[in-house]
Design an enzyme around this catalytic site. Structure first.
Site, PDB file in Angstrom:
ATOM      1  N   ASN A  76       0.852  -1.177   0.000  1.00  0.00           N
ATOM      2  CA  ASN A  76       0.000   0.000   0.000  1.00  0.00           C
ATOM      3  C   ASN A  76       0.893   1.234   0.000  1.00  0.00           C
ATOM      4  O   ASN A  76       1.775   1.367   0.851  1.00  0.00           O
ATOM      5  CB  ASN A  76      -0.907  -0.012   1.239  1.00  0.00           C
ATOM      6  CG  ASN A  76      -1.984   1.042   1.185  1.00  0.00           C
ATOM      7  OD1 ASN A  76      -1.814   2.107   0.614  1.00  0.00           O
ATOM      8  ND2 ASN A  76      -3.109   0.750   1.801  1.00  0.00           N
ATOM      9  N   HIS A 146      -9.598  -4.780  -3.712  1.00  0.00           N
ATOM     10  CA  HIS A 146      -8.311  -5.131  -3.110  1.00  0.00           C
ATOM     11  C   HIS A 146      -8.528  -5.513  -1.647  1.00  0.00           C
ATOM     12  O   HIS A 146      -9.335  -4.914  -0.958  1.00  0.00           O
ATOM     13  CB  HIS A 146      -7.298  -3.991  -3.236  1.00  0.00           C
ATOM     14  CG  HIS A 146      -7.802  -2.654  -2.798  1.00  0.00           C
ATOM     15  ND1 HIS A 146      -8.659  -1.886  -3.580  1.00  0.00           N
ATOM     16  CD2 HIS A 146      -7.591  -1.951  -1.668  1.00  0.00           C
ATOM     17  CE1 HIS A 146      -8.939  -0.759  -2.938  1.00  0.00           C
ATOM     18  NE2 HIS A 146      -8.310  -0.774  -1.772  1.00  0.00           N
ATOM     19  N   HIS A 148      -6.993  -5.830   2.049  1.00  0.00           N
ATOM     20  CA  HIS A 148      -5.953  -5.268   2.900  1.00  0.00           C
ATOM     21  C   HIS A 148      -5.404  -6.343   3.837  1.00  0.00           C
ATOM     22  O   HIS A 148      -6.168  -7.106   4.427  1.00  0.00           O
ATOM     23  CB  HIS A 148      -6.514  -4.133   3.769  1.00  0.00           C
ATOM     24  CG  HIS A 148      -6.927  -2.935   2.981  1.00  0.00           C
ATOM     25  ND1 HIS A 148      -6.114  -1.839   2.835  1.00  0.00           N
ATOM     26  CD2 HIS A 148      -8.067  -2.659   2.289  1.00  0.00           C
ATOM     27  CE1 HIS A 148      -6.726  -0.937   2.097  1.00  0.00           C
ATOM     28  NE2 HIS A 148      -7.924  -1.414   1.751  1.00  0.00           N
TER      29      HIS A 148
END
Length: 193
Positions: A76, A146, A148
Site C-alpha cells: 500500500n 483489493h 488489505h
C-alpha cells in the site's frame, strides 16, 4: 439553566482526543490520500487505475511483492502501518461478488501466504484483514477490488499521528517490498511465480 440565558456552544475541535468511551483510530497522516492525491479522475477507466497500471510496471517500481496467475500482492502506497499489503485481482472489478472462482481462491491463498511472509519477516502480534466495498465503506479506489493485509504490533498506534500529525513507518517501502518478495515461497499455491 433558568431559561433566561442562551446555551453555551463549545467548539467540538477542543474535544479531539478527550476520552469519551469511544475507541478511535486517529489517522490524520492519511488526509493527503483522502483528499484525492493520486486518485483517478474516472474510477471506471482502467488506464487511470493505480492497480491496473501497476501491473505493467516493474515489481520494484510498482512495489509488487508477488505476481500470481489471476491476482497479485502489492504494498500500500499510503500504509496504515508498516508492511501494509494489498491483494488484488488483475481484472479491473469492483465488487467481491464479481470475482471468478479462480480469483476468489487465489486472493484468499495470497492473503494467507502474505500473512505467513509478514510473520516470518516482521513478527507482528496480529493482523487486520479486510475489503472496503464502495466509497461509503472507505474504499479509496472503489473500482478495483483489493484485500488489505495490515500487520499490527503492540503499541503501533501511539501519540505521533495525534499530537505530531506524523506516522512513524520505520522502514522504506522499497526495502519492505524487497524483504517480502525475497521471503515469498516458491510454491505458494497461487500458480504464479
Amino acid at each position: 439553566m433558568d431559561g433566561s440565558s442562551p446555551p453555551t456552544v463549545e467548539d467540538a475541535r477542543s474535544f479531539a482526543g478527550v476520552p469519551d468511551g469511544t475507541e478511535r483510530l486517529w489517522t490524520p497522516h492519511r488526509m493527503a490520500y483522502i483528499g484525492g492525491e493520486n486518485k483517478p479522475s474516472d474510477p471506471d477507466d482502467g488506464e487511470q487505475c493505480p492497480f491496473c497500471s501497476a501491473q505493467h510496471r516493474t515489481d520494484e517500481d510498482a512495489l509488487i511483492v508477488h505476481r500470481g496467475r489471476v491476482a497479485y500482492v502489492i504494498l500500500n502506497l499510503y500504509p496504515y502501518n508498516a508492511g501494509h499489503l494489498l491483494v488484488c485481482p488483475y481484472r479491473h472489478v469492483a465488487d467481491y461478488t464479481e470475482l471468478t472462482d479462480d480469483e476468489v481462491r487465489e486472493v484468499a491463498e495470497l492473503t494467507r501466504t502474505a500473512m505467513r511472509v509478514i510473520r516470518q519477516v516482521s513478527a507482528p502480534a496480529g493482523f487486520n484483514l479486510g475489503m472496503n466495498q464502495g466509497p461509503v465503506a472507505g474504499a479509496g479506489i472503489a473500482a478495483h477490488l483489493h484485500q488489505h493485509v495490515v500487520p499490527r504490533w503492540m503499541g503501533d498506534a501511539n501519540f505521533l499521528p495525534i499530537v505530531g500529525r506524523t506516522k512513524a513507518v520505520p522502514i522504506l517501502l522499497a526495502d519492505t517490498r524487497r524483504l517480502y518478495a525475497e521471503a515469498w515461497p516458491e510454491g505458494d499455491g497461487s500458480g504464479g511465480s
